[in-house]
Design an enzyme around this catalytic site. Structure first.
Site, short mmCIF file in Angstrom:
data_model
loop_
_atom_site.label_atom_id
_atom_site.label_comp_id
_atom_site.label_asym_id
_atom_site.label_seq_id
_atom_site.Cartn_x
_atom_site.Cartn_y
_atom_site.Cartn_z
N ASP A 35 0.69 -1.33 -0.13
CA ASP A 35 -0.01 -0.04 0.09
C ASP A 35 0.97 1.33 -0.08
OD1 ASP A 35 -3.29 0.48 1.05
OD2 ASP A 35 -1.83 2.07 1.13
N ILE A 36 0.49 2.39 -0.84
CA ILE A 36 1.18 3.52 -1.03
C ILE A 36 1.29 4.35 0.50
CG2 ILE A 36 -0.50 5.07 -1.72
CD1 ILE A 36 1.45 5.82 -4.10
N ASN A 91 -12.64 -3.13 2.89
CA ASN A 91 -13.65 -1.99 2.89
C ASN A 91 -14.44 -2.05 1.85
OD1 ASN A 91 -12.27 -0.95 5.07
ND2 ASN A 91 -10.73 -0.11 4.09
N GLY A 97 -15.85 2.67 3.82
CA GLY A 97 -14.70 3.42 3.84
C GLY A 97 -13.87 3.17 2.43
N GLN A 98 -14.49 2.42 1.78
CA GLN A 98 -13.79 2.19 0.32
C GLN A 98 -13.53 3.29 -0.50
OE1 GLN A 98 -15.97 -0.69 -2.21
NE2 GLN A 98 -14.11 -1.06 -3.54
N HIS A 104 -10.49 -5.18 -3.24
CA HIS A 104 -8.82 -5.42 -2.69
C HIS A 104 -8.92 -5.91 -1.17
CE1 HIS A 104 -10.03 -1.14 -2.33
NE2 HIS A 104 -9.10 -1.02 -1.13
N HIS A 106 -6.75 -5.99 2.36
CA HIS A 106 -5.66 -5.03 3.11
C HIS A 106 -5.12 -6.44 3.98
CE1 HIS A 106 -6.58 -0.93 2.35
NE2 HIS A 106 -8.05 -1.47 2.15
#
Ligand code: AMP
Ligand code: ZN
Length: 118
Positions: A35-36, A91, A97-98, A104, A106
């Protein structure tokens, strides 16, 4: 109908290699990358290469890819050394909260994670 790829989707571009990322796992159907904006020492995203807008957009026919996402998350967690545990989060939609509209998972770990989430 589920699209295979959406030209406007960030994660479809990552899956296609148009936006390059370091792959932590790659197979015919799934890609994992960091994740960035990591929220833990380990914060990996696992995505199906096929475009699904969210978990809620999958159907009964998508059981195999959903299972493969979880199984791959287990292998990536092992490879990342998360022997003390980890958390998987999907999410989904506005209340979930997507922010990126491509399914995806997490994978979070490397520190104790609080509960409940915000
Ligand atoms: P979510 O809020 O569950 O939709 O998660 C989207 C995640 O994608 C967030 O944790 C972002 O930090 C992450 N993200 C957004 N753009 C990128 C990118 N280019 N590479 C890696 N992760 C990204
Ligand atoms: Zn997509």
């Amino acid at each position: 109908m589920t699209e295979i790829s959406n030209p406007d989707c960030l994660f479809c571009k990552i899956a296609a290699g148009t936006i390059p990322v370091k792959w932590l796992h790659e197979d015919g159907q799934i890609l994992a990358f960091n994740d960035i904006n990591p929220q833990a020492p380990v914060h990996v995203l696992l995505i199906p290469k096929q475009h699904f807008t969210s978990h809620a957009h999958t159907t009964a026919g998508d059981t195999a890819i959903l299972g493969q996402l979880l199984a791959t998350a287990r292998e990536v967690a092992k490879a990342q050394g998360l022997a003390n545990g980890y958390r998987l989060v999907i999410n989904t939609g506005l209340d979930g909260g997507q922010t990126v509209e491509h399914l995806h998972v997490h994978l979070l770990g490397g520190r104790h994670l609080g509960w409940p989430p915000g």
